[in-house]
Motif scaffolding. Sequence first.
Motif, PDB file in Angstrom:
ATOM      1  N   ILE A 110      -5.038  10.424   6.078  1.00  0.00           N
ATOM      2  CA  ILE A 110      -4.212   9.396   6.724  1.00  0.00           C
ATOM      3  C   ILE A 110      -3.724   9.898   8.088  1.00  0.00           C
ATOM      4  CG2 ILE A 110      -2.049   8.069   6.575  1.00  0.00           C
ATOM      5  CD1 ILE A 110      -2.264   8.278   3.518  1.00  0.00           C
ATOM      6  N   GLU A 157       6.297   4.033   7.450  1.00  0.00           N
ATOM      7  CA  GLU A 157       6.482   4.191   6.002  1.00  0.00           C
ATOM      8  C   GLU A 157       5.472   3.324   5.256  1.00  0.00           C
ATOM      9  OE1 GLU A 157      10.354   3.091   4.300  1.00  0.00           O
ATOM     10  OE2 GLU A 157       9.318   2.848   2.387  1.00  0.00           O
ATOM     11  N   ARG A 191       2.524   4.382   2.616  1.00  0.00           N
ATOM     12  CA  ARG A 191       2.467   3.843   1.247  1.00  0.00           C
ATOM     13  C   ARG A 191       1.108   3.186   0.979  1.00  0.00           C
ATOM     14  NH1 ARG A 191       7.137   3.765  -1.722  1.00  0.00           N
ATOM     15  NH2 ARG A 191       9.024   4.365  -0.615  1.00  0.00           N
ATOM     16  N   VAL A 192       0.662   2.373   1.911  1.00  0.00           N
ATOM     17  CA  VAL A 192      -0.632   1.716   1.716  1.00  0.00           C
ATOM     18  C   VAL A 192      -1.754   2.763   1.705  1.00  0.00           C
ATOM     19  CG1 VAL A 192      -2.289   0.115   2.745  1.00  0.00           C
ATOM     20  CG2 VAL A 192       0.128  -0.497   2.634  1.00  0.00           C
ATOM     21  N   GLY A 193      -1.612   3.753   2.563  1.00  0.00           N
ATOM     22  CA  GLY A 193      -2.635   4.797   2.622  1.00  0.00           C
ATOM     23  C   GLY A 193      -2.778   5.568   1.325  1.00  0.00           C
ATOM     24  N   LEU A 194      -1.693   5.628   0.559  1.00  0.00           N
ATOM     25  CA  LEU A 194      -1.722   6.385  -0.696  1.00  0.00           C
ATOM     26  C   LEU A 194      -2.034   5.501  -1.898  1.00  0.00           C
ATOM     27  CD1 LEU A 194       1.383   8.709  -0.132  1.00  0.00           C
ATOM     28  CD2 LEU A 194      -1.039   9.351  -0.015  1.00  0.00           C
ATOM     29  N   GLU A 195      -2.543   4.282  -1.648  1.00  0.00           N
ATOM     30  CA  GLU A 195      -2.724   3.365  -2.774  1.00  0.00           C
ATOM     31  C   GLU A 195      -3.761   3.865  -3.777  1.00  0.00           C
ATOM     32  OE1 GLU A 195      -4.425  -0.513  -1.832  1.00  0.00           O
ATOM     33  OE2 GLU A 195      -5.421   0.352  -0.098  1.00  0.00           O
ATOM     34  N   GLY A 196      -4.618   4.779  -3.348  1.00  0.00           N
ATOM     35  CA  GLY A 196      -5.626   5.294  -4.271  1.00  0.00           C
ATOM     36  C   GLY A 196      -5.212   6.577  -4.971  1.00  0.00           C
ATOM     37  N   ASN A 197      -3.930   6.882  -4.954  1.00  0.00           N
ATOM     38  CA  ASN A 197      -3.444   8.096  -5.609  1.00  0.00           C
ATOM     39  C   ASN A 197      -2.235   7.766  -6.483  1.00  0.00           C
ATOM     40  OD1 ASN A 197      -4.800   8.971  -2.977  1.00  0.00           O
ATOM     41  ND2 ASN A 197      -4.588  10.890  -4.080  1.00  0.00           N
ATOM     42  N   TYR A 248       7.088   8.282  -5.868  1.00  0.00           N
ATOM     43  CA  TYR A 248       6.497   8.195  -4.527  1.00  0.00           C
ATOM     44  C   TYR A 248       7.494   8.398  -3.381  1.00  0.00           C
ATOM     45  CZ  TYR A 248       2.640   6.180  -7.217  1.00  0.00           C
ATOM     46  OH  TYR A 248       1.657   5.962  -8.139  1.00  0.00           O
ATOM     47  N   HIS A 249       8.773   8.164  -3.645  1.00  0.00           N
ATOM     48  CA  HIS A 249       9.818   8.232  -2.618  1.00  0.00           C
ATOM     49  C   HIS A 249       9.709   9.531  -1.800  1.00  0.00           C
ATOM     50  CE1 HIS A 249      14.166   7.336  -1.480  1.00  0.00           C
ATOM     51  NE2 HIS A 249      14.048   8.600  -1.130  1.00  0.00           N
ATOM     52  N   VAL A 284       6.401  10.073   0.189  1.00  0.00           N
ATOM     53  CA  VAL A 284       6.418   9.412   1.499  1.00  0.00           C
ATOM     54  C   VAL A 284       7.168  10.282   2.506  1.00  0.00           C
ATOM     55  CG1 VAL A 284       7.224   7.393   2.778  1.00  0.00           C
ATOM     56  CG2 VAL A 284       6.215   7.108   0.495  1.00  0.00           C
ATOM     57  N   LYS A 285       8.314  10.815   2.059  1.00  0.00           N
ATOM     58  CA  LYS A 285       9.099  11.670   2.956  1.00  0.00           C
ATOM     59  C   LYS A 285       8.322  12.928   3.338  1.00  0.00           C
ATOM     60  CE  LYS A 285      13.868  10.530   2.232  1.00  0.00           C
ATOM     61  NZ  LYS A 285      15.182  11.029   1.802  1.00  0.00           N
ATOM     62  N   GLN A 330       5.913  12.076   5.977  1.00  0.00           N
ATOM     63  CA  GLN A 330       6.645  11.884   7.240  1.00  0.00           C
ATOM     64  C   GLN A 330       7.023  13.239   7.842  1.00  0.00           C
ATOM     65  OE1 GLN A 330       9.730   9.351   5.612  1.00  0.00           O
ATOM     66  NE2 GLN A 330       8.862   7.494   6.536  1.00  0.00           N
ATOM     67  N   ALA A 385       2.391   3.583  -4.686  1.00  0.00           N
ATOM     68  CA  ALA A 385       3.304   3.846  -3.570  1.00  0.00           C
ATOM     69  C   ALA A 385       3.668   2.565  -2.830  1.00  0.00           C
ATOM     70  CB  ALA A 385       2.674   4.858  -2.613  1.00  0.00           C
ATOM     71  N   ASP A 386       2.678   1.674  -2.655  1.00  0.00           N
ATOM     72  CA  ASP A 386       2.963   0.506  -1.808  1.00  0.00           C
ATOM     73  C   ASP A 386       3.629  -0.631  -2.571  1.00  0.00           C
ATOM     74  OD1 ASP A 386       0.734  -0.136  -3.249  1.00  0.00           O
ATOM     75  OD2 ASP A 386      -0.489  -0.785  -1.555  1.00  0.00           O
ATOM     76  N   MET A 402      12.014   2.386  -0.401  1.00  0.00           N
ATOM     77  CA  MET A 402      12.761   3.608  -0.665  1.00  0.00           C
ATOM     78  C   MET A 402      13.856   3.270  -1.679  1.00  0.00           C
ATOM     79  SD  MET A 402      11.456   6.167   0.709  1.00  0.00           S
ATOM     80  CE  MET A 402      10.724   7.040   2.059  1.00  0.00           C
ATOM     81  N   ASP A 455      -9.493   1.793  -1.703  1.00  0.00           N
ATOM     82  CA  ASP A 455      -8.486   2.631  -1.068  1.00  0.00           C
ATOM     83  C   ASP A 455      -9.186   3.492  -0.013  1.00  0.00           C
ATOM     84  OD1 ASP A 455      -9.678   4.850  -2.528  1.00  0.00           O
ATOM     85  OD2 ASP A 455      -8.610   4.098  -4.269  1.00  0.00           O
ATOM     86  N   VAL A 456      -8.423   4.313   0.668  1.00  0.00           N
ATOM     87  CA  VAL A 456      -8.993   5.124   1.752  1.00  0.00           C
ATOM     88  C   VAL A 456     -10.255   5.844   1.285  1.00  0.00           C
ATOM     89  CG1 VAL A 456      -8.594   7.144   3.223  1.00  0.00           C
ATOM     90  CG2 VAL A 456      -6.737   5.533   2.791  1.00  0.00           C
TER      91      VAL A 456
END
Lengths: 160, 146, 791, 269
Positions: free
Chosen positions: A115, A124, A128-134, A141-142, A145-146, A149, C721-722, C726, D101-102
Amino acid sequence: MSIRINVTVNGVAFSHEVEPRLLLVNYLRDVLRLTGTHVGCDTSSCGACTIHVNGKATKSCTMLAVQADGCEITTIEGIAPSDDELHPLQEGFRECHGLQCGFCTPGMIMTAADILQNNPNPSEEEIRVGLEGNFCRCTGYHNIVKSVQYAAHKMKEVTV
Amino acid sequence: MQLTGNHVVEASPAKVWALLMDTDTLARIVPGVTKLEKIDDTTFKSTLGVKLGPVSAAFNGNLQMENVMEEKGFTLKIQQNSKVGNASAAIEISLTPLEETKTAIAFNGDVKLSGMLATMGQRLIGGVANTLSKQFFSNMEKELLP
Amino acid sequence: MSTTHGLIGKSVKRVEDRRFITGHGKYTDDIILPGQTYASFVRSPYAHAKILSVDTNAAASMPGVVAIFTGADVENVNGVPCGWQVNFKNGHHMKEPKHPLLVADKAKHVGDAIAIVIAESQAEAVDAAEAIVVEYEELPAIVDASKAVEDGAPQVHDSAPNNICFDWALGNPIEEVDAAIAASAHVTTLDFVNQRLVPNAIEPRAYNASYDQYNDKYTLYTSTQNPHLIRLLMCAFVLGIPEHRVRVVGPDVGGGFGSKIFHYTEEALLTWCTHKLRRPVKWTSTRSESFLLDAHGRDHITKADMGFDASGNITALRVKTYANLGAYLSTFASCVPSYLHGTLLQGLYTTPKINIDLVAVFTNTTAVDAYRGAGRPEATYLLERLLDLAAHEMNMDPAELRFKNFIPPFDGVTQPGYQTQVALQYDSGNYHGVLEKGLAMLGYEDFRKAQKEAANNGKLLGVGFSTYIEACGIAPSAVVGSLGARAGLYEVGHVRVQPSGKISVYTGAHSHGQGHETTFAQVVADKLGLPMEDVEIVHGDSEAVAFGMGTYGSRSLAVGGSAIIKSLEKVIEKGKKIAAHKFEANPEDVDFVEGRFVVKGTHHSAPFSDIALRAYVPHHYPAGLEPGLDFSSFYDPANFTYPFGCHIAVVEVDKETGKVQLTRFVAVDDVGNIINPMIVEGQIHGGVVQGVGQALFEGAEYDENGQLTNGSYMDYCMPRADDFPMIETASQVTPCPHNPLGVKGAGEAGCIGSTPAVVNAVIDALWSGGHKVKDIRMPLTSERVWRAMQQ
Amino acid sequence: MIPVAFDYQRAVTVDEAIAALSSGDGKILAGGHSLLPAMKLRLNQPAKLVDISKIDALKGIKEEDGEIVIGAGTTHGTIASDDLIKSKLPFFATAAALIGDVQVRNHGTIGGSLAHADPAADWGALVLAADAAIITKGSSGSRRVAAVDFFQGLFTTALEDGEIITEVRIPVPAEGTKTSYQKFSQPASRFAIVGCAIMKKADGKINIAFTGVGEVPFRDSAAESAASIEAAVTAAAEGITVMSDHFASEEYRKHLAKVYLRKALEAVA
């Protein structure tokens, strides 16, 4: 029927005879004994097995080892610049408590690296969308994401 | 899953009936049949190969006819087993003459899947059943062509 | 980082992380032993079927096959046991049909194991398993717990008529509750399903069993939450092997959420096989198998009535529940819907009359057992849905209704604990506090204004509340023993001071994501005034740790941490004696202050490391003073702990599609004292997402033939995640009055509080648009919400 | 999970692939993201895989003879970020970015997806709405199959045994063409419950295609010929066999088709 493959994994060249049905993830785990790449499902959904093949995030459970012939592979064991250093994402996950049981973590880090490679400044939402496959079942996930970042910020500092 | 449908073919009930009762023809019109062996008047041993999208599986089992009413209908009981799960069904098939050369074939029954087929196939089972029954009738129509 | 003081309450970064982030964690499947063999199973595709024949001939001669065993081979081996006995209302013992390691006669759920194939490679094992031919006679299956008890329903076990495992009641006499409900000014009634969930720890279960015939010694690596308990159950109840011959190791474990508490048939079967074969046998569950085999959670069918007087005070609660236990009684299955559910029906409220009537039922489905929260989410869901619905029905504010009914604050020290109508005595609580804080964080008044405005613009916004309580720190052995537990629920903490003053701590709690290696080290380092680096936490190995009861029910710190404190106190006491000897003082005159032993009123003092060395170099010791600084303690808590909190969800519902978007989530949790806020917050985040998963995404779907039709990630919807914003967290601290750390436990709170908050928010959104809906079945898929709006 | 053993042959040219397919029970391995999961679950047990993922000739996107040409081996990820696609066929980029996904987008290919013909895959609606042609090649040469003729049934296409897809060709849209792809995802798999692709041409003519709704992706001619958005929405997805599963019943799916058609129409209005 076995087929010879030549791959470079984490900068080291390997050559092995493998059965065509051997999945790349099993090659990494069982043949090379790089067990940081995990298997969490059988439908290419959870992302725990994510590695980089020629620089791109790849679910190694959905690729045959024979398909990786000639490829450059990076796994979680090889993402840091050296044994004594951490990749900014690894650092981010530790600093931001982006992991609990640690099982999904290697896949998360490898996907997040993809990503950030394509988008050094993700929002953010984009993370989140980038990690949809994990999938992660522990952190909610909170903090993941941090962590991403944190790494994005850190990597920018380095390049500046 | 409920399997219900209706199809009109250009043939008399007698002709349709004869076709359904003939092992060789049946083997040609049931989609995927690779082997159909008559055990007795109402029981067949079958081998099927189903190739549809993600699934490609070989099935072994029985087809059995019950409540046979000459030129009117029967109940088809199917038990088919494969490595990825089994399928069973009880389907009532009835023939209704419309005109001299037309027959309405109605079918109504219940299909059960087990194992991996049941787990992975739920979104597709309706479509698969439809597709297979369409193929069946289209094959039948080819057989009925003069 | 060498902080020596004030470690308690600090967000210390986790010491275990380095191995995980670099890919050097060691999970069971990562282990390959010399001479390793691999197992694969033949499993029933039917939920209920007679096994007519098993033909292993073709498979036996396939390449690489080492052995094949079927049900007939293990007929004389015991099944896996249940660890908690519950009695019928009439006093008879619950029904405990055998749960065999392999079934010989009848498969009782999809996935029931018929045969195990052991081969030189995993691929060969799988190939051979596929070649085994099993002939079945399919039998009618029963899936629904409330229908399973009807006459004529298919029977799962001959020994359990009408499929009833036990029936059970708790609380005030039903006549009193009926009368109170009848006399109520308003009664809110809810018929609902608390649906079945699949735990889905991301690491699938894995076992590797080996046997050293020359030393008569077994080793079992297992992805478990409690290695000692597995050793106890497997050795004493299943295989009859002396425990000292068995080492059980739970190495790094990739999440548990309850599903890895239980003793599974595969653990015992692999251990049995390795003895037969004299070679290590390994099996790692595929995800498809996990869906069918890992004990599921929840699955209650409930009808509940809550009575109110004219001003909104709760008068009574009446609950009738059918709990689906699945095909077999899993390790703690019997206590989850009874003692972990019925006992929580007081909630935070002063409800004067409560009765629950429970029927626990066998069906042709996967076994059901504790899943994050275990019984308490079901109780909270029931109460909090009733409260919010009642507020809507009585046109009251849901927050006001709660304030009106809360038990007043009590600290458990100067004020006594609160005795409920359903057996428990709460330790300490301030329920008003968490709701007040939650409302402030939310900006409640502003939200209601925004909601009205949105409704005028055709948008559906909703807020949902959930104020929950749970019973954690499981638990006083005497109490659970009287309730039917077949084990004590203390914990073991062993502190070994090395001669250099470094500390090794051995805990019977097990970490599989909770961060014990950090939190426990913080506690120890803080208590001894040492840098954290001087402390190592050892867990998960029955050979290293004397005993333990493991990690579940948010008990590790409250019980395991307290055991360590007890041992640390013994260390300090002994250290004082050694220091007294050194300074020729009286032990009573020695204090332990900031990591030093100090003789009161003198300038004499010695650092901890000096005394540690002296403990192991006992020259010139006086008579009676033993060398060494090494103590072990068993801590058996005086009571459960009772964390509580307030969760608030804000959602937007798409009018056209019914799709729910969670836009805010506020969680105020009171888990007592906090050792590491970062870790506690992480636990809350994870729990909330899991709980929201139940509300919006997850649910096992069985067809009427007992087939799990969404047994993969393509159909079972995991939270991602999506799907989330938060999470806004805050804490309130009401210390636990009865354990030395004052902690209550944080592992399950998020998962208990969040589910009803989200469902309530969706219902609230629908009411704001004029859809006076009582209930929508979880998970609240878009279609279900859309249908609710069409009525 | 481990697939049943199979032979493996890697092709470096299209002709090599076709030759390899001509013998035995072979299947093509492109990105592998439809085939390998099925093989791991042993739902599919081909005797031979012909790997076409290293055939460079199948990769890439270009403009040629008034058409945009997407090589069958081009990944979803490449399509999503390609500048030509973004400027000329923006809804292809939108749709590509919504697939999987990616990781899946890094390997899954448009040709693989079209050949697999999952009724809920995104590309079906896109190629239909864009008046695309699917170029196939077999031992008897190349064929050009219009998208409307390509999808023949559930998982069934015009592709014949031994043929592979080589290209997808889309007429370069005239200036002023507007497109939209609107998708309601199945929450677990993120396949389409409803995917609605629209191409509104400069002359106002609108192509409407759906995926996920029926057993086959289809052009909705009734909706296309409607005079207003309202009429199009009313006509949409009527008269076809609508799929049903536990995420969306037939009734709800049809409703969603209308909702998503409206969204798409409004986006190009």
